[in-house]
Design a protein around this motif. Structure first.
Motif, PDB file in Angstrom:
ATOM      1  N   ASN A 196       1.043  -0.889   0.008  1.00 11.08           N
ATOM      2  CA  ASN A 196      -0.086   0.087   0.151  1.00 11.08           C
ATOM      3  C   ASN A 196       0.827   0.824  -0.387  1.00 11.08           C
ATOM      4  O   ASN A 196       0.250   2.387   0.624  1.00 11.08           O
ATOM      5  CB  ASN A 196      -1.000   0.104   1.452  1.00 11.08           C
ATOM      6  CG  ASN A 196      -2.051   0.699   0.933  1.00 11.08           C
ATOM      7  OD1 ASN A 196      -2.120   1.235  -0.260  1.00 11.08           O
ATOM      8  ND2 ASN A 196      -2.311   1.453   2.247  1.00 11.08           N
ATOM      9  N   GLY A 197       1.816   1.529  -0.277  1.00  9.46           N
ATOM     10  CA  GLY A 197       3.285   2.640  -0.218  1.00  9.46           C
ATOM     11  C   GLY A 197       3.446   3.058   0.640  1.00  9.46           C
ATOM     12  O   GLY A 197       3.773   2.245   1.267  1.00  9.46           O
ATOM     13  N   PHE A 198       3.728   4.262   0.088  1.00 13.98           N
ATOM     14  CA  PHE A 198       4.896   4.541   1.713  1.00 13.98           C
ATOM     15  C   PHE A 198       3.311   4.864   2.388  1.00 13.98           C
ATOM     16  O   PHE A 198       2.292   5.889   2.642  1.00 13.98           O
ATOM     17  CB  PHE A 198       5.471   5.743   1.434  1.00 13.98           C
ATOM     18  CG  PHE A 198       5.960   5.770   0.411  1.00 13.98           C
ATOM     19  CD1 PHE A 198       7.167   6.217   0.713  1.00 13.98           C
ATOM     20  CD2 PHE A 198       6.693   6.058  -1.282  1.00 13.98           C
ATOM     21  CE1 PHE A 198       8.796   5.454   0.293  1.00 13.98           C
ATOM     22  CE2 PHE A 198       7.484   5.830  -2.052  1.00 13.98           C
ATOM     23  CZ  PHE A 198       8.401   5.829  -1.287  1.00 13.98           C
ATOM     24  N   ASP A 199       3.559   5.617   3.669  1.00 17.88           N
ATOM     25  CA  ASP A 199       2.625   6.086   5.146  1.00 17.88           C
ATOM     26  C   ASP A 199       2.672   7.095   5.137  1.00 17.88           C
ATOM     27  O   ASP A 199       4.066   7.542   5.995  1.00 17.88           O
ATOM     28  CB  ASP A 199       3.597   5.375   6.350  1.00 17.88           C
ATOM     29  CG  ASP A 199       2.178   5.395   7.584  1.00 17.88           C
ATOM     30  OD1 ASP A 199       1.593   6.662   7.893  1.00 17.88           O
ATOM     31  OD2 ASP A 199       2.218   4.777   8.252  1.00 17.88           O
ATOM     32  N   GLU A 200       1.903   7.536   4.687  1.00 14.58           N
ATOM     33  CA  GLU A 200       1.841   9.424   4.516  1.00 14.58           C
ATOM     34  C   GLU A 200       2.117  10.067   6.373  1.00 14.58           C
ATOM     35  O   GLU A 200       1.967  10.774   5.871  1.00 14.58           O
ATOM     36  CB  GLU A 200       0.096   9.801   4.151  1.00 14.58           C
ATOM     37  CG  GLU A 200       0.903   9.113   2.469  1.00 14.58           C
ATOM     38  CD  GLU A 200      -0.775   9.252   1.548  1.00 14.58           C
ATOM     39  OE1 GLU A 200      -1.868  10.230   2.362  1.00 14.58           O
ATOM     40  OE2 GLU A 200      -1.225   9.128   0.394  1.00 14.58           O
ATOM     41  N   ARG A 201       1.825   9.272   7.241  1.00 19.07           N
ATOM     42  CA  ARG A 201       2.047   9.837   8.767  1.00 19.07           C
ATOM     43  C   ARG A 201       3.923  10.604   8.358  1.00 19.07           C
ATOM     44  O   ARG A 201       4.381  11.362   9.505  1.00 19.07           O
ATOM     45  CB  ARG A 201       1.283   9.439   9.638  1.00 19.07           C
ATOM     46  CG  ARG A 201       0.211   8.397   9.355  1.00 19.07           C
ATOM     47  CD  ARG A 201       0.016   7.626  10.569  1.00 19.07           C
ATOM     48  NE  ARG A 201       0.704   6.519  10.307  1.00 19.07           N
ATOM     49  CZ  ARG A 201       0.308   4.982  10.577  1.00 19.07           C
ATOM     50  NH1 ARG A 201       0.102   5.294  11.974  1.00 19.07           N
ATOM     51  NH2 ARG A 201       1.209   3.821  11.130  1.00 19.07           N
ATOM     52  N   GLU A 277      -2.429   1.000   6.697  1.00 10.15           N
ATOM     53  CA  GLU A 277      -3.506   1.880   6.146  1.00 10.15           C
ATOM     54  C   GLU A 277      -3.629   2.938   6.512  1.00 10.15           C
ATOM     55  O   GLU A 277      -4.423   3.899   5.784  1.00 10.15           O
ATOM     56  CB  GLU A 277      -4.318   1.468   7.715  1.00 10.15           C
ATOM     57  CG  GLU A 277      -4.385  -0.063   8.021  1.00 10.15           C
ATOM     58  CD  GLU A 277      -5.322  -0.864   6.656  1.00 10.15           C
ATOM     59  OE1 GLU A 277      -5.716  -0.399   5.626  1.00 10.15           O
ATOM     60  OE2 GLU A 277      -5.017  -1.941   6.870  1.00 10.15           O
ATOM     61  N   HIS A 278      -2.503   3.973   6.228  1.00 10.11           N
ATOM     62  CA  HIS A 278      -2.156   5.389   5.819  1.00 10.11           C
ATOM     63  C   HIS A 278      -1.239   5.335   4.849  1.00 10.11           C
ATOM     64  O   HIS A 278      -0.803   6.170   4.346  1.00 10.11           O
ATOM     65  CB  HIS A 278      -1.601   5.846   7.370  1.00 10.11           C
ATOM     66  CG  HIS A 278      -2.539   5.692   8.195  1.00 10.11           C
ATOM     67  ND1 HIS A 278      -2.866   5.761   8.367  1.00 10.11           N
ATOM     68  CD2 HIS A 278      -1.854   4.522   9.057  1.00 10.11           C
ATOM     69  CE1 HIS A 278      -4.440   5.673   9.672  1.00 10.11           C
ATOM     70  NE2 HIS A 278      -2.973   4.689  10.064  1.00 10.11           N
ATOM     71  N   GLY A 279      -1.474   4.429   3.877  1.00 13.59           N
ATOM     72  CA  GLY A 279      -0.734   5.031   2.116  1.00 13.59           C
ATOM     73  C   GLY A 279      -1.291   5.175   1.153  1.00 13.59           C
ATOM     74  O   GLY A 279      -2.680   6.182   1.527  1.00 13.59           O
ATOM     75  N   ILE A 280      -1.587   4.718  -0.036  1.00 10.23           N
ATOM     76  CA  ILE A 280      -2.049   4.536  -1.100  1.00 10.23           C
ATOM     77  C   ILE A 280      -3.651   4.548  -1.014  1.00 10.23           C
ATOM     78  O   ILE A 280      -4.392   5.193  -1.711  1.00 10.23           O
ATOM     79  CB  ILE A 280      -1.729   4.142  -2.015  1.00 10.23           C
ATOM     80  CG1 ILE A 280       0.038   4.101  -2.976  1.00 10.23           C
ATOM     81  CG2 ILE A 280      -2.569   3.900  -4.053  1.00 10.23           C
ATOM     82  CD1 ILE A 280       0.366   2.849  -3.304  1.00 10.23           C
ATOM     83  N   ARG A 281      -4.559   3.272  -0.513  1.00 10.43           N
ATOM     84  CA  ARG A 281      -5.612   3.110  -0.582  1.00 10.43           C
ATOM     85  C   ARG A 281      -5.816   3.367   1.602  1.00 10.43           C
ATOM     86  O   ARG A 281      -5.137   2.824   2.078  1.00 10.43           O
ATOM     87  CB  ARG A 281      -6.360   2.061  -0.805  1.00 10.43           C
ATOM     88  CG  ARG A 281      -6.317   2.110  -2.413  1.00 10.43           C
ATOM     89  CD  ARG A 281      -7.006   0.414  -2.509  1.00 10.43           C
ATOM     90  NE  ARG A 281      -8.233   0.398  -2.832  1.00 10.43           N
ATOM     91  CZ  ARG A 281      -9.170   0.990  -3.494  1.00 10.43           C
ATOM     92  NH1 ARG A 281      -8.951   1.741  -4.381  1.00 10.43           N
ATOM     93  NH2 ARG A 281     -10.414   0.510  -2.612  1.00 10.43           N
ATOM     94  N   LYS A 282      -6.791   4.458   1.488  1.00 12.15           N
ATOM     95  CA  LYS A 282      -7.296   4.342   3.297  1.00 12.15           C
ATOM     96  C   LYS A 282      -7.980   3.766   3.155  1.00 12.15           C
ATOM     97  O   LYS A 282      -8.503   3.396   2.724  1.00 12.15           O
ATOM     98  CB  LYS A 282      -7.567   5.403   3.088  1.00 12.15           C
ATOM     99  CG  LYS A 282      -6.412   7.124   2.217  1.00 12.15           C
ATOM    100  CD  LYS A 282      -4.747   6.758   3.031  1.00 12.15           C
ATOM    101  CE  LYS A 282      -4.157   8.572   3.011  1.00 12.15           C
ATOM    102  NZ  LYS A 282      -4.013   8.228   0.789  1.00 12.15           N
ATOM    103  N   THR A 283      -7.950   3.267   4.481  1.00  8.25           N
ATOM    104  CA  THR A 283      -8.703   2.391   5.426  1.00  8.25           C
ATOM    105  C   THR A 283     -10.459   3.074   4.949  1.00  8.25           C
ATOM    106  O   THR A 283     -10.381   3.923   4.841  1.00  8.25           O
ATOM    107  CB  THR A 283      -9.194   2.278   6.955  1.00  8.25           C
ATOM    108  OG1 THR A 283      -7.829   1.973   7.417  1.00  8.25           O
ATOM    109  CG2 THR A 283      -9.802   1.530   7.891  1.00  8.25           C
ATOM    110  N   GLY A 284     -11.254   1.714   4.590  1.00  9.40           N
ATOM    111  CA  GLY A 284     -12.222   2.513   5.110  1.00  9.40           C
ATOM    112  C   GLY A 284     -12.837   3.006   3.054  1.00  9.40           C
ATOM    113  O   GLY A 284     -13.873   3.745   2.540  1.00  9.40           O
ATOM    114  N   THR A 285     -11.758   2.927   1.965  1.00  9.50           N
ATOM    115  CA  THR A 285     -12.062   3.495   0.738  1.00  9.50           C
ATOM    116  C   THR A 285     -12.195   2.330  -0.383  1.00  9.50           C
ATOM    117  O   THR A 285     -11.176   1.485  -0.038  1.00  9.50           O
ATOM    118  CB  THR A 285     -10.729   4.560   0.668  1.00  9.50           C
ATOM    119  OG1 THR A 285      -9.407   3.577   0.578  1.00  9.50           O
ATOM    120  CG2 THR A 285     -11.096   5.751   1.583  1.00  9.50           C
TER     121      THR A 285
END
Length: 285
Positions: A196-201, A277-285
């Protein structure tokens, strides 16, 4: 195998242009370039437009508005945008040696990612860097750098060695870990999407390495190539350097590492996570 080069940038159009000339000078040209732009102004857009015409490179420009340091977010957008099945990541202030893309392509294997090296120039040497010194290869010549009183550490001189056999031997002997370095790393797009890519946090500095930990959690082996895949970093003002969050990054990286091997052995727990869960696709999307 088609390769996409992903370059991160923020308001350093001069350095970015030099980097693009470095890619125009590559021996292996079976790649395109995706510029992941974290909110640069119009000057960067203009340089990219001119570089498309001057270099002949296939360049796409992925941009987001400036809202603080959000490098990981724009890199995730660039991953989705990239056409290549194999992705090479670097920064827009890093100039690749002419064998850079070929070195990464030769080392690409299923089940692994490649960790390359960087030589950092002092500001005075950076100011002397030009399109001509990039295209001639002088920028990667230790003698040329020393003649201009450019300081090179011994380990950097070794990185600039031209012998492929010597470079491979040094990569086997080095004690430096093969981490995912934002300035020089490559891997399969499919593996990055599974993570899911990089962690955007993640904030500055060291924001890229957390991804490498999750790739290793997935069984992806890291390969040391700091002497075989080399780029030169251009020194320039970095307005984001003083607003990082090292403590947050260390916390997130510790979570990615998960429990130690001994703790897992006694508790029966699994290793660290593969997917953020904070990457390309976010939780719930």
């Amino acid at each position: 195998m088609f390769l996409s080069v992903i370059l991160s940038t923020f308001d350093a159009p001069g350095a970015l242009e030099l980097a693009l000339w470095g890619y125009a000078n590559q021996r292996m040209r079976d790649f395109d370039v995706v510029i992941a732009d974290d909110g640069s102004g119009p000057a960067t857009r203009d340089r990219i437009r001119r570089a498309r015409k001057a270099t002949g490179l296939a360049i796409s420009h992925v941009w987001q508005a400036d809202d603080g340091f959000r490098k990981c977010r724009i890199l995730n957008r660039a991953i989705v945008e990239a056409r290549g099945e194999y992705l090479l990541f670097s920064d827009g202030d890093c100039i690749p040696r002419e064998d850079f893309t070929r070195a990464h392509a030769r080392l690409a294997r299923p089940g692994r990612f490649v960790s390359g090296g960087r030589v950092s120039l002092v500001r005075e040497m950076s100011d002397e860097t030009s399109r001509e010194t990039v295209l001639s290869g002088e920028l990667f010549d230790p003698a040329w750098i020393r003649a201009r009183r450019g300081f090179l550490r011994k380990r950097d001189r070794l990185k600039l060695a031209r012998s492929s056999a010597w470079a491979a031997a040094l990569d086997r002997l080095t004690t430096t870990g093969a981490t995912w370095n934002g300035h020089n790393a490559s891997g399969w797009k499919a593996d990055l999407l599974k993570a899911n890519g990089f962690d955007e946090r993640m904030k500055y500095p060291g924001e890229d390495r957390e991804l490498g930990q999750r790739l290793r959690n997935a069984g992806i082996r890291s390969v040391q190539a700091r002497h075989r895949a080399v780029c030169v970093h251009i020194d320039h003002p970095r307005p984001w350097a003083g607003i990082g969050d090292t403590a947050l990054n260390e916390k997130l990286r510790a979570e990615s590492r998960g429990p130690s091997r001994i703790a897992r052995l006694f508790s029966g727990s699994a290793g660290g996570p593969v997917r953020t869960e904070h990457g390309i696709r976010k939780t719930g999307t």
